[in-house]
Scaffold this active site. Sequence first.
Site, PDB file in Angstrom:
ATOM      1  N   ARG A  20       0.700  -1.097   0.069  1.00 52.66           N
ATOM      2  CA  ARG A  20       0.223  -0.228   0.158  1.00 52.66           C
ATOM      3  C   ARG A  20       0.838   1.170  -0.041  1.00 52.66           C
ATOM      4  NH1 ARG A  20      -3.726  -0.594   4.725  1.00 52.66           N
ATOM      5  NH2 ARG A  20      -1.826  -1.308   5.621  1.00 52.66           N
ATOM      6  N   ASN A  38      -6.402  -2.752   1.921  1.00 52.98           N
ATOM      7  CA  ASN A  38      -6.301  -4.367   2.024  1.00 52.98           C
ATOM      8  C   ASN A  38      -7.776  -4.879   2.084  1.00 52.98           C
ATOM      9  OD1 ASN A  38      -3.441  -4.755   2.404  1.00 52.98           O
ATOM     10  ND2 ASN A  38      -3.560  -4.480   4.397  1.00 52.98           N
TER      11      ASN A  38
END
Length: 91
Positions: A20, A38
Amino acid sequence: MPLECYKLTVKGRVQGVFFRASTRKKAQRLAINGFVKNTPAGNVEIIAAGEQLAMQEFIQWCHKGPITAKVAEVIVEPYTGSVEHTGFDIE
């Protein structure tokens, strides 16, 4: 230039490997707006909007991700919702 907007689902070893944070850095370099998060299934979901060439480079990068990731599959779908983000966030 018109913006392109996509939803990407990245599968493989993509959680716990700075995917990320790396995605955010790449998006910021390419002036792409959106977010990355996520999912409970262990994937990474990305909503991204940007100019065509930037989006092509971004999607290509997502097939590799950071060096610690092992990307098995990237599902790219057109996204018709609105991207309310200015900049790129981690959710």
